[in-house]
Design an enzyme around this catalytic site. Structure first.
Site, PDB file in Angstrom:
ATOM      1  CB  CYS A 168      12.730  17.188  39.162  1.00 24.42           C
ATOM      2  SG  CYS A 168      13.535  15.872  40.080  1.00 24.42           S
ATOM      3  CB  CYS A 187      17.683  18.726  34.700  1.00 22.39           C
ATOM      4  SG  CYS A 187      18.316  18.519  36.384  1.00 22.39           S
TER       5      CYS A 187
END
Length: 466
Positions: free
Chosen positions: A138, A459
């Site tokens: 991500c 994250c």
């Protein structure tokens, strides 16, 4: 990874990123009041002797759409090309003025393995411009940006780079089973009819079962939703807290959208379909409606639901980053200085989504700042439970002492400075594109709110963070 921006911005499944940004006064409104605010507050420039000032000139993104909707018949490079064309139009950038193009993506389309190159050529950039694609879950577009800034501009290799990211969840590569692939490769090498018939005869129904892209962590065999549920339980984050945060995200995103604050969104005419100008996942609801949803991962007692999780999204982003000298020479007014960044990595099983807690203090210490110095926080919202768990970890002396080797807690971002224009829960989360959205949002918020420093954290899979 953690990044620091000065009135400008920067920040992206298990990698975490945090950025500190210092706002560039050249990009301020001519309003004397706003200018005075920044000048009065400005105490540090974060400039480093002998190191080039690197600036964010501008950033754009396609509307982020729920997968399977209007973009369903496109390919990833179509979205990336649209973002690049939007950036060219927004900045009036000559197509040969860029030295390098870098794109981040997570689930690669096999036909366009270097999507950066295909999108660049499609957008009309010079074919003399090198391009490459990176992946880090991500935070892939975070990696694209930092590769361009520290690895190319700061090193003197380039003066202007375009970084971006794209994800297309409407259509993902689905493979034959391994046994079927081996048989098909052997068929390709077979020299006689008998060999071919023998191989064909060896095929069984089980061989035809397809392999879908993994939704679980390879090292732990656990889905991120399960990790989020366990993390929420470990930190005592209730279902009510998660639903309240999700509702906050959608409500703030709707307000920002209606007020025209999401100015990084460009309109995109989808071939054979309508013009798309807005994100379509923003859906303010009510606590009563959210409470009706069943757990999505750990059933029946889990607290993570479809409504308090980010959703599968199609979209692309792009940013123009330059050395300050180059930007000013070309007549640009930079939106932010990209000052520093940190990548950290944690245990992918128990601390998969805790990257912001670990990355934030590191980037602040590198910049010589404290939490109180930060005017704008933008954290990637993978799950509401993940955000709330990080906030509780950051507010815990025990966690800091037990797990981080720190004497005192990191401290929590004030909610009046936190994700005020919505986040991934509401705007959407095209994995490879979110990092650039975070950074551009920080820059725009710093400009709008008259702040000086912004910090981005995200994250990512594998327990990593930027």
């Amino acid at each position: 990874m953690a990044s620091m921006l000065m009135n400008p911005l920067r920040s992206c499944p298990p990698v975490n990123a945090a950025w500190a940004v210092q706002y560039a006064t050249r990009s301020l409104s001519t309003s004397v009041h706003l200018h005075a605010q920044v000048q009065t507050k400005s105490k540090k420039t974060l400039a480093k002797p002998g190191v080039k000032n690197i600036v964010l000139v501008d950033g754009v993104r396609t509307p982020f759409l729920t997968s399977g909707t209007t973009y369903a018949d496109l390919m990833p490079h179509d979205l990336a090309r649209a973002a690049l064309q939007g950036l060219l139009h927004r900045t009036s950038l000559p197509k040969d003025a860029v030295d390098y193009v870098i794109y981040g993506t997570v689930i690669q389309e096999v036909k366009t393995s270097n999507v950066a190159r295909e999108a660049s050529l499609g957008a009309g950039f010079s074919d003399k411009i090198p391009c490459h694609t990176v992946t880090m879950a991500c935070i892939s577009s975070n990696v694209a940006m930092t590769t361009g800034t520290s690895g190319m501009i700061a090193a003197g290799q380039c003066d202007a780079i375009v970084a971006g990211g794209v994800e297309f969840m409407s259509d993902v590569p689905i493979r034959h089973s391994r046994k079927m692939r081996k048989t098909m490769l052997a068929l390709n090498r077979a020299k006689t009819l008998g060999q071919r018939l023998s191989l064909i005869g060896s095929i069984r129904m089980a061989h035809l079962t397809p392999e879908l892209p993994a939704v679980a962590e390879f090292s732990t065999a656990e889905t991120m939703g399960h990790s989020a549920d366990r993390l929420a339980a470990a930190f005592g984050v209730s279902r009510l807290e998660q639903d309240e945060f999700a509702l906050r995200s959608h409500t703030l995103a709707k307000q920002a959208q209606d007020s025209g604050l999401l100015s990084d969104v460009i309109s995109f005419k989808v071939p054979g379909r309508d013009m798309v100008s807005k994100d379509n996942g923003i859906r303010p609801s009510s606590m009563e409606q959210l409470a009706k949803l069943k757990p999505a991962f750990i059933k029946p007692h889990g607290t993570v639901t479809a409504a308090n999780s980010s959703f599968l999204t199609d979209g692309a982003s792009a940013v123009l980053i330059m050395s300050e000298e180059k930007a000013l020479a070309m007549g640009y007014k930079p939106k932010a200085y990209l000052r520093d960044f940190v990548y950290v990595s944690q245990d992918p099983k128990d601390q998969l989504l805790l990257g912001p807690t670990y990355g934030t203090p590191k980037v602040l210490e590198r910049a010589g700042l404290t939490m109180n110095d930060i005017d704008v926080f933008e954290f990637h919202e993978a799950f509401a439970g993940q955000i709330m768990a990080n906030l509780k970890a950051m507010d815990s002396d025990w966690f800091a002492q037990t797990y981080m080797g720190r004497k005192t807690k990191v401290g929590t971002p004030p909610m009046e400075k936190f994700n005020l224009w919505g986040g991934s829960l509401s705007l959407g989360h095209p994995f490879g594109a979110t990092g650039c959205r975070l950074v551009t949002t920080v820059a725009h918020r710093l400009q709008k709110e008259g702040g000086q420093y912004g910090l981005v954290a995200a994250c990512a899979a594998g327990g990593q963070v930027t």
